[in-house]
Design an enzyme around this catalytic site. Sequence first.
Site, PDB file in Angstrom:
ATOM      1  N   HIS A  50      -4.377 -26.103  -8.594  1.00  0.00           N
ATOM      2  CA  HIS A  50      -3.878 -26.856  -7.217  1.00  0.00           C
ATOM      3  C   HIS A  50      -3.413 -25.898  -6.236  1.00  0.00           C
ATOM      4  O   HIS A  50      -2.522 -25.010  -6.697  1.00  0.00           O
ATOM      5  CB  HIS A  50      -3.322 -28.128  -7.396  1.00  0.00           C
ATOM      6  CG  HIS A  50      -3.954 -29.201  -8.315  1.00  0.00           C
ATOM      7  ND1 HIS A  50      -3.613 -30.303  -8.486  1.00  0.00           N
ATOM      8  CD2 HIS A  50      -5.174 -29.023  -9.021  1.00  0.00           C
ATOM      9  CE1 HIS A  50      -4.466 -31.219  -9.131  1.00  0.00           C
ATOM     10  NE2 HIS A  50      -5.266 -30.355  -9.537  1.00  0.00           N
ATOM     11  N   GLU A  52      -0.747 -26.484  -4.463  1.00  0.00           N
ATOM     12  CA  GLU A  52       0.663 -26.463  -4.609  1.00  0.00           C
ATOM     13  C   GLU A  52       1.128 -25.390  -5.771  1.00  0.00           C
ATOM     14  O   GLU A  52       2.015 -24.781  -5.558  1.00  0.00           O
ATOM     15  CB  GLU A  52       1.332 -27.738  -5.004  1.00  0.00           C
ATOM     16  CG  GLU A  52       0.939 -28.818  -3.786  1.00  0.00           C
ATOM     17  CD  GLU A  52      -0.441 -29.746  -4.107  1.00  0.00           C
ATOM     18  OE1 GLU A  52      -0.107 -30.903  -3.766  1.00  0.00           O
ATOM     19  OE2 GLU A  52      -1.139 -28.971  -4.510  1.00  0.00           O
ATOM     20  N   CYS A  80       0.090 -34.615  -6.436  1.00  0.00           N
ATOM     21  CA  CYS A  80      -0.198 -35.354  -7.395  1.00  0.00           C
ATOM     22  C   CYS A  80       0.888 -35.319  -8.590  1.00  0.00           C
ATOM     23  O   CYS A  80       1.605 -34.528  -8.048  1.00  0.00           O
ATOM     24  CB  CYS A  80      -1.875 -34.856  -8.074  1.00  0.00           C
ATOM     25  SG  CYS A  80      -1.352 -33.185  -9.026  1.00  0.00           S
ATOM     26  N   CYS A  83       1.708 -31.630  -9.602  1.00  0.00           N
ATOM     27  CA  CYS A  83       2.337 -30.779  -8.600  1.00  0.00           C
ATOM     28  C   CYS A  83       3.676 -31.351  -8.037  1.00  0.00           C
ATOM     29  O   CYS A  83       4.596 -30.701  -7.769  1.00  0.00           O
ATOM     30  CB  CYS A  83       1.265 -30.757  -7.295  1.00  0.00           C
ATOM     31  SG  CYS A  83      -0.367 -29.842  -7.753  1.00  0.00           S
TER      32      CYS A  83
END
Length: 151
Positions: A50, A52, A80, A83
């Site tokens: 992801h 992040e 999410c 993260c």
Amino acid sequence: MDDLDFMTLAVLEAEAAMLRGDVPVGAVLVRDGEVLAAGSNTKTIDPTAHAEIQAIRAGAERLGNWNLRECDLYVTLEPCPMCAGACVAARIRTIIFGSSDPRAGAVGTLYDIPSDRRLNHRCAVRSGILKERCEALLKEYFIMRRKTKSG
């Protein structure tokens, strides 16, 4: 530079992801007004790829330290649970995001991991920065994706 400038950089990361065919989410890690690292969602066999996570990893590597307590993370989509947990573990000072995520948001929408008093660190949160642009990117991506799947 201010929130709009840094979120604009995160949007550019998201746009780059979309051009690669990835979900358009971008992140920028900032300390003392300086961009330390950036990331965008990447399709790989790694489920942690992801935006992040990529920005946090690159920033920690650049600083030579996992503790990012003086850093702020700008991200186009609400993080999410994974993260948000990474932000807490990395001691991110502030999470600034554009669009809320009603399906997986863990920074106030479904969960509020960065504010959970049971954890050993809490992140400040600001949201809604360039919200319309962040939402438009995601809508555009999923419209294009539906067209290519049905056609």
